[in-house]
Each structure stands twice: as structure tokens, then as C-alpha cells.
Motif scaffolding. Structure first.
Motif, PDB file in Angstrom:
ATOM      1  N   VAL A 191      58.560  56.426  51.909  1.00  0.00           N
ATOM      2  CA  VAL A 191      59.795  56.550  52.133  1.00  0.00           C
ATOM      3  C   VAL A 191      60.796  56.393  50.773  1.00  0.00           C
ATOM      4  N   CYS A 192      60.467  55.593  50.331  1.00  0.00           N
ATOM      5  CA  CYS A 192      61.158  54.983  48.983  1.00  0.00           C
ATOM      6  C   CYS A 192      60.514  55.917  47.914  1.00  0.00           C
ATOM      7  N   LEU A 193      59.024  56.263  47.883  1.00  0.00           N
ATOM      8  CA  LEU A 193      58.385  57.327  46.948  1.00  0.00           C
ATOM      9  C   LEU A 193      59.126  58.563  46.876  1.00  0.00           C
ATOM     10  N   LEU A 194      59.328  59.001  48.383  1.00  0.00           N
ATOM     11  CA  LEU A 194      59.971  60.335  48.343  1.00  0.00           C
ATOM     12  C   LEU A 194      61.126  60.394  48.084  1.00  0.00           C
ATOM     13  N   PHE A 195      62.142  59.297  48.376  1.00  0.00           N
ATOM     14  CA  PHE A 195      63.520  59.376  47.995  1.00  0.00           C
ATOM     15  C   PHE A 195      63.492  59.323  46.222  1.00  0.00           C
ATOM     16  N   SER A 196      62.826  58.445  45.892  1.00  0.00           N
ATOM     17  CA  SER A 196      62.738  58.299  44.540  1.00  0.00           C
ATOM     18  C   SER A 196      62.413  59.673  43.636  1.00  0.00           C
ATOM     19  N   TRP A 197      61.333  60.353  44.145  1.00  0.00           N
ATOM     20  CA  TRP A 197      61.250  61.922  43.617  1.00  0.00           C
ATOM     21  C   TRP A 197      62.440  62.728  43.653  1.00  0.00           C
ATOM     22  N   THR A 198      63.202  62.649  44.950  1.00  0.00           N
ATOM     23  CA  THR A 198      64.188  63.383  45.262  1.00  0.00           C
ATOM     24  C   THR A 198      65.273  63.144  44.343  1.00  0.00           C
ATOM     25  N   LEU A 199      65.497  61.719  44.074  1.00  0.00           N
ATOM     26  CA  LEU A 199      66.631  61.403  42.970  1.00  0.00           C
ATOM     27  C   LEU A 199      66.191  61.739  41.618  1.00  0.00           C
ATOM     28  N   LEU A 200      65.157  61.766  41.310  1.00  0.00           N
ATOM     29  CA  LEU A 200      64.502  62.205  40.011  1.00  0.00           C
ATOM     30  C   LEU A 200      65.048  63.638  39.781  1.00  0.00           C
ATOM     31  N   VAL A 254      62.916  50.544  42.070  1.00  0.00           N
ATOM     32  CA  VAL A 254      62.531  49.031  42.428  1.00  0.00           C
ATOM     33  C   VAL A 254      61.962  48.689  43.865  1.00  0.00           C
ATOM     34  N   ALA A 255      62.627  49.409  44.755  1.00  0.00           N
ATOM     35  CA  ALA A 255      62.138  49.185  46.314  1.00  0.00           C
ATOM     36  C   ALA A 255      60.972  49.873  46.385  1.00  0.00           C
ATOM     37  N   TYR A 256      60.650  51.024  45.733  1.00  0.00           N
ATOM     38  CA  TYR A 256      59.193  51.436  45.941  1.00  0.00           C
ATOM     39  C   TYR A 256      58.130  50.702  45.219  1.00  0.00           C
ATOM     40  N   TYR A 257      58.324  50.041  44.046  1.00  0.00           N
ATOM     41  CA  TYR A 257      57.562  49.353  43.430  1.00  0.00           C
ATOM     42  C   TYR A 257      57.177  47.843  44.007  1.00  0.00           C
ATOM     43  N   VAL A 258      58.210  47.398  44.648  1.00  0.00           N
ATOM     44  CA  VAL A 258      57.929  46.148  45.222  1.00  0.00           C
ATOM     45  C   VAL A 258      57.223  46.462  46.830  1.00  0.00           C
ATOM     46  N   ALA A 259      57.525  47.411  47.554  1.00  0.00           N
ATOM     47  CA  ALA A 259      56.717  47.784  48.813  1.00  0.00           C
ATOM     48  C   ALA A 259      55.475  48.329  48.272  1.00  0.00           C
ATOM     49  N   ALA A 260      55.246  48.923  47.008  1.00  0.00           N
ATOM     50  CA  ALA A 260      53.622  49.578  46.766  1.00  0.00           C
ATOM     51  C   ALA A 260      52.903  48.323  46.500  1.00  0.00           C
TER      52      ALA A 260
END
Length: 174
Positions: free
Chosen positions: A95-104, A148-154
Motif C-alpha cells: 500500500v505504501c509503495l503504491l501510494f508513493s508511486w502515485t505521489l511521485l 519512509v513508511a515503505y522503506y520501513v515496512a519493506a
């Protein structure tokens, strides 16, 4: 390993915050250019400093995204069922990855639109601008949190998988 993780997180936050500040400063520089407005049309000269600031902000956002995604690694799922049966950390990471890509995509697009609005080749009247650089800058701040949330979760997933592998090897050696 923890120091490297902290360095990645700090790098992502600093790059995204600087990108956000540059985007907002670009909007301020753009608003300082003389011009006039008639109804919904606006005529003004392009701002070279707003162009440079917007372009720099877009580049920093891209670099921050790259650092977070390379540092976090790749998360793959074979199917929707595979995702639903996966641990919560893995679902949060996706979810964080998808959100991060959307924000990018949104932030980069807004910053580039704002920068192109101020390119030297454009010195004419158009529909009133919509604060692309400022909104893009705000998106950069949000991107910092999602990166950061994606990195921590991954990385949590990676450490859980390594621990599970070690426990499996220990069980086989008994």
C-alpha cells in the motif's frame, strides 16, 4: 545495518523536504513576476528562477523516490490471493509503495508543469495558473512520509523472511 536504514530514511526525508521547499519557493518567485489578469486570463513573463526551482524540486523528488525504492527492495505477489494471505507488514508495504508511486507521478507532474509554465519560450497570455509549483511542493512533503513508511515496512519484511529462513535451517539441523 540499522545505521544504513537510518541514513536511507534521513536521505529520503531531507531530499523530499528540500524539494517541497524549492517548489514553494518557485511558486513565490513565479508570483513576483509582473503581469496582469483579465477575468480568467493572465498575461505575464516567465520567471527563470521559478523554472530552475521547479526543475530542481522535480529532480530531488525523483532521487528521493529512487533511494526509497532501491533501499526497500522489490515486493512481488503472484496473485491477489497471495497478497491477502501475506503478512500484514507485506500488505502495508505494498500500500505504501503504491501510494508513493502515485505521489511521485502527481508531484513530479505538477512540478514539471509549473516549471514549463515558466520556460523561456513561453511569454504569452493563458488561463490563470493553478499554483502547480506550490501544490507539487506540498506533495513532496507527503511523499517523504510515504517513502519512509515503505522503506520501513519493506525492510521489516526482509528481516522477517531472513529470521524465518534461519529458523528453518536451525530446525533442519536438529
Amino acid at each position: 545495518m540499522k545505521a544504513a536504514g537510518a541514513l536511507v530514511c534521513i536521505s529520503v526525508v531531507v531530499l523530499d523536504v528540500v524539494a517541497g521547499i524549492l517548489g514553494i519557493q518557485g511558486e513565490i518567485a513565479q508570483n513576483e513576476v509582473r503581469g496582469y489578469r483579465y477575468l480568467v486570463f493572465e498575461c505575464s513573463e516567465p520567471s527563470p528562477s521559478a523554472f530552475r526551482l521547479g526543475l530542481a524540486a522535480a529532480c530531488l523528488l525523483l532521487i528521493a523516490h529512487l533511494i526509497a525504492n532501491v533501499g526497500g527492495g522489490c515486493i512481488l505477489f503472484a496473485s491477489r490471493d497471495d497478497m491477502q494471505q501475506s503478512p500484514l507488514n507485506k500488505q502495508v508495504a505494498v500500500v505504501c509503495l503504491l501510494f508513493s508511486w502515485t505521489l511521485l507521478i502527481v508531484g513530479f507532474g505538477l512540478l514539471i508543469l509549473g516549471a514549463m509554465y515558466n520556460s523561456r519560450s513561453r511569454a504569452s497570455c493563458s488561463i490563470t495558473r493553478h499554483n502547480f509549483l506550490a501544490i507539487g511542493g506540498i506533495v513532496c512533503f507527503i511523499h517523504a512520509a510515504s517513502g519512509v513508511a515503505y522503506y520501513v515496512a519493506a525492510t521489516a519484511i526482509t528481516s522477517e523472511e531472513k529470521r524465518a529462513d534461519m529458523e528453518g535451517v536451525a530446525m533442519e539441523n536438529r
